[in-house]
Design an enzyme around this catalytic site. Structure first.
Site, PDB file in Angstrom:
ATOM      1  N   LYS A   1      32.243  38.902  35.303  1.00  0.00           N
ATOM      2  CA  LYS A   1      31.177  38.941  35.573  1.00  0.00           C
ATOM      3  C   LYS A   1      30.602  40.380  35.108  1.00  0.00           C
ATOM      4  CE  LYS A   1      34.036  41.118  38.915  1.00  0.00           C
ATOM      5  NZ  LYS A   1      34.392  41.721  40.306  1.00  0.00           N
TER       6      LYS A   1
ATOM      7  N   ARG B   1      39.579  43.094  52.079  1.00  0.00           N
ATOM      8  CA  ARG B   1      38.384  43.048  51.501  1.00  0.00           C
ATOM      9  C   ARG B   1      38.326  41.223  52.342  1.00  0.00           C
ATOM     10  NH1 ARG B   1      36.507  43.006  44.971  1.00  0.00           N
ATOM     11  NH2 ARG B   1      36.879  41.018  45.301  1.00  0.00           N
TER      12      ARG B   1
HETATM   13  C1  LIG Z   1      35.676  41.037  39.977  1.00  0.00           C
HETATM   14  C2  LIG Z   1      36.819  39.679  40.701  1.00  0.00           C
HETATM   15  C3  LIG Z   1      37.591  39.765  39.687  1.00  0.00           C
HETATM   16  C4  LIG Z   1      38.604  40.824  38.007  1.00  0.00           C
HETATM   17  O1  LIG Z   1      38.646  41.609  38.084  1.00  0.00           O
HETATM   18  P1  LIG Z   1      39.165  42.547  37.332  1.00  0.00           P
HETATM   19  O2  LIG Z   1      39.693  43.976  37.782  1.00  0.00           O
HETATM   20  O3  LIG Z   1      37.528  42.680  36.286  1.00  0.00           O
HETATM   21  O4  LIG Z   1      40.624  41.928  36.870  1.00  0.00           O
HETATM   22  C5  LIG Z   1      39.211  38.839  40.303  1.00  0.00           C
HETATM   23  N1  LIG Z   1      38.628  38.136  41.306  1.00  0.00           N
HETATM   24  C6  LIG Z   1      37.768  38.880  42.079  1.00  0.00           C
HETATM   25  C7  LIG Z   1      37.281  38.036  43.614  1.00  0.00           C
HETATM   26  C8  LIG Z   1      36.672  39.630  41.849  1.00  0.00           C
HETATM   27  O5  LIG Z   1      35.593  39.694  42.081  1.00  0.00           O
END
Ligand SMILES: *Cc1c(COP(=O)(O)O)cnc(C)c1O
Length: 338
Positions: A5, A99
């Site tokens: 993302k 969350r």
């Molecule tokens: C963005 C996201 C990740 C990845 O997070 P990083 O800190 O970039 O490794 C993993 N799981 C979910 C649900 C996310 O939204």
């Protein structure tokens, strides 16, 4: 899972993740996954965030989605049936970060309801820490997840394939824990892209921590007083600014602002200090750099800045060979080519 993302699923970067060996590509936005598929990338695509309103497209585009609401799962099953598919889901469990996630006390009842849906299949369980609440992944909460898995498998006589322990904040725990229990998957964005785990932001040995650079053009370079002249009211963002008197000094304005990037997440490659910013301008102390109009000033980006910069339509993205000399040359003069 490699998480795409922060770079909006930029195909060349994600192809490198796939070459590097990740089994799944995960993204929070359906649009990014569609982009990667259109570019011909081949991996199993996972959606990290599942809006009810996109249920039909999700079923068509992604292989697995992360879920925590029964209404959404019902819709996914409905559309999966319509399109003659079985949609795979990972159920997210709340482990304290507050969350997304099903509360542990509701989990058994929730799984029972999902198993009753004809066109979704539970392929795993996951959790997410260190995001909203900043809760650190450790042996205790990870073991909690493993225990949930054991008890669900026993209660429902099912096998859960993917036990997804978390994000880049789990890296350190995963590497150092003597017993990772049932956890067999983590979802890594920042630690792959910026080469750091995210509990202490320590560099991961062997990875590049400066794979991304941002260059901004100098549009004004002048000697000015360091203290504003006149009565100080709120600035462009509603804050009353404070200034340190350094007398007259040479400073430069860059064509880069808060509409493009999280300015607080930038670090100048040449040690220049950022004095302030507004929507479209960033002001830096020139020190003795003798910056000229048209020069380029380079920055390293943290994850928040990378995310914003990649999303800004005003910032041109260029893929380069990782060559120090090319980078240094790039910094001296802003390439005027459009
Ligand atoms: C963005 C996201 C990740 C990845 O997070 P990083 O800190 O970039 O490794 C993993 N799981 C979910 C649900 C996310 O939204």
């Amino acid at each position: 899972m490699g998480v795409s993302k922060a770079v909006l699923g930029e195909p060349a970067i994600i192809e490198a993740m796939i070459q590097g060996g990740v089994k799944f590509i995960a993204d929070s936005r359906l649009e990014n996954i569609s982009r990667m598929k259109a570019a011909g990338l081949s991996a199993r695509f996972v959606l990290l965030r599942t809006p009810l309103s996109q249920a039909e497209s999700i079923v068509k585009v992604v292989d697995i989605s992360l879920n925590s609401e029964i209404e959404t799962l019902k819709k996914l099953s409905y559309y999966a049936k319509m399109h003659n598919k079985i949609h795979c889901v990972i159920l997210m469990v709340e482990l304290g970060d507050l969350r997304e996630g099903i509360l542990p006390c509701d989990l058994s009842q929730f799984v029972r309801a999902v198993l009753a849906l004809t066109h979704v299949s539970i392929v795993g369980i996951g959790c997410n820490l260190a995001c909203y609440g900043g809760v650190k992944p450790d042996d205790r909460n990870m073991q909690g997840l493993s225990e949930q898995v054991d008890s669900l498998e026993k209660e429902f006589q099912i096998h859960l394939d993917i036990i997804s322990g978390g994000n880049s904040a789990n890296y350190e725990w995963y590497k150092s824990s003597h017993d990772v229990g049932r956890i067999n998957n983590i979802r890594l964005g920042e630690s792959i892209l910026l080469g750091r785990e995210t509990v202490n932001r320590k560099a991961i040995p062997g990875l590049h921590t400066q794979a991304f650079k941002l260059f901004a053009e100098v549009i004004e370079s002048k000697q000015k007083p360091s203290l504003p002249i006149g009565e100080i009211c709120q600035d462009a963002f509603g804050h009353v600014p404070h200034f340190q008197d350094r007398g007259m000094h040479q400073r430069a304005i860059l064509a880069l602002g808060r509409q493009d990037v999280l300015v607080s997440g930038l670090t100048s490659i040449s040690g220049l200090e950022i004095l302030g910013s507004s929507s479209d301008h960033t002001i830096i102390d020139d020190k003795n750099h003798d910056l000229q109009v048209g020069d380029a000033v380079g920055f390293d980006l943290d994850y928040g800045s990378l995310l914003a910069a990649m999303t800004s339509p005003f910032i041109k993205k260029e893929l380069m060979d990782c060559d120090r000399n090319a980078m240094a040359a790039h910094e001296r003069v802003f390439s005027g080519s459009p």
